[in-house]
Design a protein around this motif. Structure first.
Motif, mmCIF file in Angstrom:
data_model
loop_
_atom_site.group_PDB
_atom_site.id
_atom_site.type_symbol
_atom_site.label_atom_id
_atom_site.label_comp_id
_atom_site.label_asym_id
_atom_site.label_seq_id
_atom_site.Cartn_x
_atom_site.Cartn_y
_atom_site.Cartn_z
ATOM 1 N N UNK A 1 -0.551 -48.745 -32.169
ATOM 2 C CA UNK A 1 -0.520 -49.427 -33.730
ATOM 3 C C UNK A 1 -1.383 -47.893 -34.265
ATOM 4 N N UNK A 2 -0.115 -46.999 -35.617
ATOM 5 C CA UNK A 2 -0.988 -45.954 -35.752
ATOM 6 C C UNK A 2 -0.949 -46.402 -37.538
ATOM 7 N N UNK B 1 -2.526 -39.088 -39.938
ATOM 8 C CA UNK B 1 -2.809 -40.146 -39.454
ATOM 9 C C UNK B 1 -3.868 -40.845 -38.446
ATOM 10 N N UNK B 2 -4.505 -42.409 -38.649
ATOM 11 C CA UNK B 2 -5.377 -42.296 -37.873
ATOM 12 C C UNK B 2 -4.395 -43.573 -36.632
ATOM 13 N N UNK B 3 -5.273 -43.526 -35.198
ATOM 14 C CA UNK B 3 -4.674 -44.660 -34.433
ATOM 15 C C UNK B 3 -5.791 -45.801 -34.609
ATOM 16 N N UNK C 1 2.813 -48.165 -41.012
ATOM 17 C CA UNK C 1 2.266 -48.553 -39.661
ATOM 18 C C UNK C 1 3.167 -48.526 -38.698
ATOM 19 N N UNK C 2 2.865 -47.506 -38.233
ATOM 20 C CA UNK C 2 3.871 -47.904 -36.507
ATOM 21 C C UNK C 2 3.401 -48.080 -35.320
ATOM 22 N N UNK C 3 4.288 -48.713 -34.186
ATOM 23 C CA UNK C 3 3.676 -49.327 -32.999
ATOM 24 C C UNK C 3 4.814 -48.983 -32.260
ATOM 25 N N UNK C 4 3.706 -48.081 -31.362
ATOM 26 C CA UNK C 4 5.423 -47.247 -30.441
ATOM 27 C C UNK C 4 4.874 -47.998 -29.091
ATOM 28 N N UNK C 5 5.408 -48.262 -28.141
ATOM 29 C CA UNK C 5 5.707 -48.882 -26.434
ATOM 30 C C UNK C 5 6.722 -47.774 -26.187
ATOM 31 N N UNK C 6 6.230 -47.658 -25.408
ATOM 32 C CA UNK C 6 4.560 -47.360 -24.756
ATOM 33 C C UNK C 6 3.371 -46.059 -26.004
ATOM 34 N N UNK C 7 2.474 -46.689 -25.346
ATOM 35 C CA UNK C 7 1.405 -45.674 -26.034
ATOM 36 C C UNK C 7 2.064 -44.425 -26.354
ATOM 37 N N UNK D 1 8.286 -49.419 -33.928
ATOM 38 C CA UNK D 1 8.295 -50.437 -34.701
ATOM 39 C C UNK D 1 7.911 -49.937 -36.164
ATOM 40 N N UNK D 2 8.273 -49.363 -37.463
ATOM 41 C CA UNK D 2 7.648 -49.099 -38.630
ATOM 42 C C UNK D 2 7.536 -50.169 -40.003
ATOM 43 N N UNK D 3 6.243 -49.815 -40.509
ATOM 44 C CA UNK D 3 5.980 -51.557 -41.278
ATOM 45 C C UNK D 3 5.597 -50.371 -42.791
#
Length: 103
Positions: A27-28, A16-18, A92-98, A48-50
């Motif tokens: 975004x990770x 895993x890498x931020x 590539x995942x985005x998380x809200x909030x961090x 959100x996963x891409x």
């Protein structure tokens, strides 16, 4: 401000890498080798996963589906989800909030 975050081994098959973060969004990148498992879990963050590369089987709540390069989807807050890597690749995942637990 640009930050550089190290890669962190989640286990023998996943790192895993931020890539970017702010209090409102993170975004990770997750790099999987074939057979890697994203264990079933849930969290209060919207995700959100891409799928950048590879092939993955996801379990989200009571649904099961496969994703490949270019596919994306959203997981609501507190929904149980996990995945199995069928062909090595990157999510590539985005998380809200961090997700402060990733810092």
């Amino acid at each position: 401000m640009i930050h550089s975050f190290p890669s962190v081994a989640v286990d023998d098959h996943v790192t895993r890498r931020v890539l970017a973060d702010s209090p409102e969004l993170m975004v990770v990148a997750f790099d999987f080798r074939q057979g890697g498992i994203g264990a079933a879990h849930h969290h209060p963050h919207v995700q959100s996963t891409y799928c950048e590369s590879g092939r993955f089987r996801f379990h989200v709540d009571d649904r099961e589906f496969e994703v490949g390069p270019g596919d994306s989807f959203v997981i609501a807050s507190n929904v149980v989800h996990g995945c199995t890597c069928l062909e090595g690749g990157r999510l590539v995942d985005s998380f809200a909030p961090r997700r402060d637990d990733f810092l």
